[in-house]
Design an enzyme around this catalytic site. Structure first.
Site, PDB file in Angstrom:
ATOM      1  N   HIS A   1       0.673  -1.130  -0.094  1.00 42.84           N
ATOM      2  CA  HIS A   1       0.331  -0.314  -0.217  1.00 42.84           C
ATOM      3  C   HIS A   1       0.995   1.086  -0.166  1.00 42.84           C
ATOM      4  O   HIS A   1       2.034   1.451   0.908  1.00 42.84           O
ATOM      5  CB  HIS A   1      -0.953  -0.486   1.573  1.00 42.84           C
ATOM      6  CG  HIS A   1      -2.173   0.673   0.863  1.00 42.84           C
ATOM      7  ND1 HIS A   1      -1.790   2.490   1.411  1.00 42.84           N
ATOM      8  CD2 HIS A   1      -3.293   0.900   0.455  1.00 42.84           C
ATOM      9  CE1 HIS A   1      -2.914   3.008   1.388  1.00 42.84           C
ATOM     10  NE2 HIS A   1      -3.870   2.388   0.607  1.00 42.84           N
TER      11      HIS A   1
ATOM     12  N   ASP B   1      -7.797  -5.034  -0.590  1.00 45.78           N
ATOM     13  CA  ASP B   1      -8.550  -6.077  -1.181  1.00 45.78           C
ATOM     14  C   ASP B   1      -8.270  -7.265  -1.110  1.00 45.78           C
ATOM     15  O   ASP B   1      -8.120  -8.168  -1.755  1.00 45.78           O
ATOM     16  CB  ASP B   1      -7.546  -5.957  -2.867  1.00 45.78           C
ATOM     17  CG  ASP B   1      -8.349  -3.931  -2.957  1.00 45.78           C
ATOM     18  OD1 ASP B   1      -7.631  -2.977  -3.029  1.00 45.78           O
ATOM     19  OD2 ASP B   1      -9.176  -3.928  -3.170  1.00 45.78           O
TER      20      ASP B   1
HETATM   21  C1  SDX Z   1      -5.562   0.350  -3.304  1.00 44.59           C
HETATM   22  O1  SDX Z   1      -4.510   4.600  -2.195  1.00 44.59           O
HETATM   23  C2  SDX Z   1      -5.166   3.643  -1.599  1.00 44.59           C
HETATM   24  O2  SDX Z   1      -5.654   4.524  -0.361  1.00 44.59           O
HETATM   25  C3  SDX Z   1      -5.820   3.391  -2.316  1.00 44.59           C
HETATM   26  C4  SDX Z   1      -6.966   1.731  -1.318  1.00 44.59           C
HETATM   27  C5  SDX Z   1      -7.928   2.662  -1.074  1.00 44.59           C
HETATM   28  O3  SDX Z   1      -8.786   2.899   0.055  1.00 44.59           O
HETATM   29  O4  SDX Z   1      -8.348   3.714  -1.959  1.00 44.59           O
HETATM   30  O5  SDX Z   1      -6.394   1.546  -0.080  1.00 44.59           O
HETATM   31  C6  SDX Z   1      -7.514   0.597  -2.239  1.00 44.59           C
HETATM   32  O6  SDX Z   1      -6.231   0.367  -4.176  1.00 44.59           O
HETATM   33  C7  SDX Z   1      -5.532  -0.952  -2.356  1.00 44.59           C
HETATM   34  C8  SDX Z   1      -4.254  -1.435  -3.441  1.00 44.59           C
HETATM   35  C9  SDX Z   1      -4.563  -2.404  -4.043  1.00 44.59           C
HETATM   36  N1  SDX Z   1      -3.280  -2.656  -5.101  1.00 44.59           N
HETATM   37  C10 SDX Z   1      -2.585  -3.968  -4.601  1.00 44.59           C
HETATM   38  O7  SDX Z   1      -2.845  -4.774  -3.906  1.00 44.59           O
HETATM   39  C11 SDX Z   1      -2.015  -4.160  -6.086  1.00 44.59           C
HETATM   40  C12 SDX Z   1      -0.871  -4.848  -5.481  1.00 44.59           C
HETATM   41  N2  SDX Z   1       0.044  -4.020  -5.070  1.00 44.59           N
HETATM   42  C13 SDX Z   1       1.340  -3.180  -5.103  1.00 44.59           C
HETATM   43  O8  SDX Z   1       0.481  -3.005  -7.023  1.00 44.59           O
HETATM   44  C14 SDX Z   1       1.535  -2.240  -4.372  1.00 44.59           C
HETATM   45  O9  SDX Z   1       2.159  -2.235  -3.426  1.00 44.59           O
HETATM   46  C15 SDX Z   1       0.516  -0.728  -4.539  1.00 44.59           C
HETATM   47  C16 SDX Z   1       0.644  -0.185  -6.068  1.00 44.59           C
HETATM   48  C17 SDX Z   1      -0.289  -0.937  -4.347  1.00 44.59           C
HETATM   49  C18 SDX Z   1       1.739   0.445  -3.805  1.00 44.59           C
HETATM   50  O10 SDX Z   1       2.477   0.556  -4.740  1.00 44.59           O
HETATM   51  P1  SDX Z   1       3.783   2.044  -4.150  1.00 44.59           P
HETATM   52  O11 SDX Z   1       3.180   3.111  -3.131  1.00 44.59           O
HETATM   53  O12 SDX Z   1       4.005   2.606  -5.397  1.00 44.59           O
HETATM   54  O13 SDX Z   1       4.757   0.722  -4.239  1.00 44.59           O
HETATM   55  P2  SDX Z   1       5.936   0.212  -5.056  1.00 44.59           P
HETATM   56  O14 SDX Z   1       5.688  -0.484  -6.301  1.00 44.59           O
HETATM   57  O15 SDX Z   1       7.483   1.207  -5.183  1.00 44.59           O
HETATM   58  O16 SDX Z   1       6.735  -0.950  -4.480  1.00 44.59           O
HETATM   59  C19 SDX Z   1       7.240  -0.408  -3.039  1.00 44.59           C
HETATM   60  C20 SDX Z   1       8.681  -1.852  -2.945  1.00 44.59           C
HETATM   61  C21 SDX Z   1       9.165  -2.654  -4.569  1.00 44.59           C
HETATM   62  O17 SDX Z   1      10.107  -3.378  -4.122  1.00 44.59           O
HETATM   63  P3  SDX Z   1      11.777  -2.689  -4.810  1.00 44.59           P
HETATM   64  O18 SDX Z   1      11.806  -2.116  -6.385  1.00 44.59           O
HETATM   65  O19 SDX Z   1      11.692  -1.236  -3.457  1.00 44.59           O
HETATM   66  O20 SDX Z   1      12.531  -3.585  -4.888  1.00 44.59           O
HETATM   67  O21 SDX Z   1       7.717  -2.690  -2.638  1.00 44.59           O
HETATM   68  C22 SDX Z   1       7.593  -3.732  -4.336  1.00 44.59           C
HETATM   69  C23 SDX Z   1       7.695  -3.193  -5.349  1.00 44.59           C
HETATM   70  O22 SDX Z   1       7.973  -4.144  -6.281  1.00 44.59           O
HETATM   71  N3  SDX Z   1       6.156  -4.645  -4.134  1.00 44.59           N
HETATM   72  C24 SDX Z   1       5.745  -5.444  -4.021  1.00 44.59           C
HETATM   73  C25 SDX Z   1       3.991  -5.402  -4.023  1.00 44.59           C
HETATM   74  N4  SDX Z   1       4.141  -4.157  -4.110  1.00 44.59           N
HETATM   75  C26 SDX Z   1       5.020  -3.454  -3.622  1.00 44.59           C
HETATM   76  N5  SDX Z   1       6.437  -6.693  -4.860  1.00 44.59           N
HETATM   77  C27 SDX Z   1       5.506  -7.918  -5.120  1.00 44.59           C
HETATM   78  N6  SDX Z   1       3.586  -7.383  -4.534  1.00 44.59           N
HETATM   79  C28 SDX Z   1       3.468  -6.499  -4.656  1.00 44.59           C
HETATM   80  N7  SDX Z   1       1.828  -6.268  -4.116  1.00 44.59           N
END
Ligand code: SDX
Length: 423
Positions: free
Chosen positions: A306, A363
């Protein structure tokens, strides 16, 4: 204001005021940055940028706190109805019994849509994704409610808000009926808001519908948990579209499209698809944990991570508990719930997830409950939108009442410099 911060640039010193929130959060007010220094900030994804000051929802990502107008989400999910929470988010206070009665009566009066909307719905192929259908129907609603567009006074806004609270559940229910091949139906004014959602979605044409209290309770809780979440992607979309004075319905239609993405609200559908794929693949969760950590593998653990929560999403805790209760009460054994719990258990002790503070989000478990209610996977994000509607409305109303300027970010241009066509 709370003091200033100093910025030194090209041997000149500049001061910018600090802004302090009611929960002791601080921000740098850079409204004069470009005028004073010629500089702008650069922050793709707005990870460090506040777009507004808001009284509606407070998140503490480090502590895993979520409050709507000061009320803890745990308290609201346990002790309030969704329509009460909708009123709280939009107008700032819990409604009195009389206000609630008047609101529900107005909603009942407006709980119908122009029959021509059915032909818009019918024009979609059965395979159309319900989120695309919902965004179109919501936009289509404008044509039949033109008074909702150019609203400026609080009274005009109130009228448009009641129209949307009344009509949006019908559109959501109709997208479900289309997927299930069931005839379209309307609300029953003897039922309350949540009972009507269930009635419009689940009533079979040849049977009377009696609301199942387990389903009604779970739906009430799920919609409350999804009702607002400060400046997330879809809410920021609603605010920026609303800032052009495009009107409430158009702003909400834009928010629906933003929510559709699998990185945002579409994740609840992606989670179930992921869990199903793991089940079909023999339930080897360790294999998928490795895939999630492999930078060369596009696979992500959907429902994990998140932008704000670097601790457990408080909503995920409540939904996980509700999933156990609902499946137990409905006598359903769903193997994907065990797979989800297994993934969570592994992630919570895995250095990759711990270092990156990746926890289950809203989710991760919600789809398991929707599935138990017989809601098709592709409808899960429509349910998210139905829950998020009051939050979108509240944020749109706050932005309009504050008369905020049209949203128009700047950029750093990195393209070709001036050149001529070679003739
Ligand atoms: C919602 O914003 C809100 O409030 C949203 C929400 C709401 O109520 O409106 O809460 C609802 O959208 C919840 C999120 C639902 N999405 C997912 O579950 C999709 C999976 N999650 C990721 O795509 C990600 O965690 C996000 C999009 C939710 C957040 O992405 P960020 O903040 O841009 O973080 P990032 O992509 O920069 O990740 C940081 C690190 C990275 O690794 P490094 O490059 O540092 O090595 O964490 C890793 C990412 O690769 N990472 C994950 C991961 N999420 C982040 N690795 C594996 N699986 C994951 N799910």
């Amino acid at each position: 204001m709370e003091g200033n911060i100093k910025l030194t640039y090209q041997d000149k010193s500049y001061e910018f005021p600090l802004v302090k929130g009611s929960q002791d959060e601080y921000g740098i007010d850079i409204k004069q940055l470009r005028a004073k220094t010629g500089l702008i900030t650069l922050d793709p994804g707005y990870k460090n940028t506040g777009s507004c000051q808001s009284d509606i929802t407070f998140l503490d990502g480090e502590k895993g706190i979520l409050r709507y107008r000061g009320y803890d989400i745990e308290d609201l999910a346990q002790n309030a109805s969704f329509i009460e929470v909708a009123y709280l988010l939009i107008f700032g206070e819990m409604p009195s019994a009389q206000i609630l009665k008047d609101l529900e009566s107005k909603i009942h009066d407006d709980s119908y849509v122009d029959e021509d909307l059915k032909s818009i719905l019918k024009s979609f192929p059965k395979s159309a994704h319900p989120m695309g259908v919902l965004a179109s129907l919501t936009s289509g609603l404008i044509a039949f409610n033109p008074s909702s567009v150019d609203v400026n006074s609080e009274d005009e806004m109130f009228e448009a808000i009641v129209l949307l609270l009344a009509k949006f559940p019908i559109l959501c229910a109709w997208t479900h009926r289309k997927v299930k091949g069931l005839p379209l139906n309307y609300a029953n004014t003897s039922l309350n808001y949540i009972e009507n959602v269930a009635h419009m979605m689940f009533k079979k044409p040849h049977q009377e519908y009696t609301p199942n209290p387990i389903v009604i309770n779970a739906l009430n809780k799920l919609l409350i948990l999804h009702a607002d979440h400060e400046q997330n992607c879809s809410t920021s979309t609603v605010r920026i579209v609303g800032s052009s004075h495009a009107g409430l319905f158009a702003s909400i239609s834009a928010g629906i499209s933003a929510l559709w993405g699998p990185l945002h609200g579409g994740a609840n559908q992606a989670v179930i698809e992921m869990l199903e794929a793991i089940k079909i693949d023999g339930g080897d969760t360790a294999k998928y944990m490795e895939k999630a950590k492999d930078k060369n593998d596009p696979f992500r653990l959907m429902g994990f991570g998140h932008r704000v929560y670097k601790n457990f999403d408080p909503r995920a805790r409540i939904i996980k508990k509700a999933a156990d209760e609902v499946l137990n009460d409905l006598g359903i054994k769903d193997p994907v719930l065990d797979i989800a719990k297994n993934l969570e258990e592994q992630a919570l002790s895995d250095p990759y997830f711990i270092e990156r503070k990746l926890y289950p989000n809203v989710d991760f478990y919600s789809g398991i409950i929707y599935r138990a209610m017989g809601i098709p996977t592709e409808m899960f994000t429509v349910m998210f939108a139905l829950g998020r509607l009051p939050g979108w409305i509240a944020q749109w109303r706050e932005m309009r009442l504050l008369n905020e300027p049209i949203g128009r970010p700047r950029q750093i241009y990195t393209g070709a410099t001036s050149r001529k066509i070679d003739k």
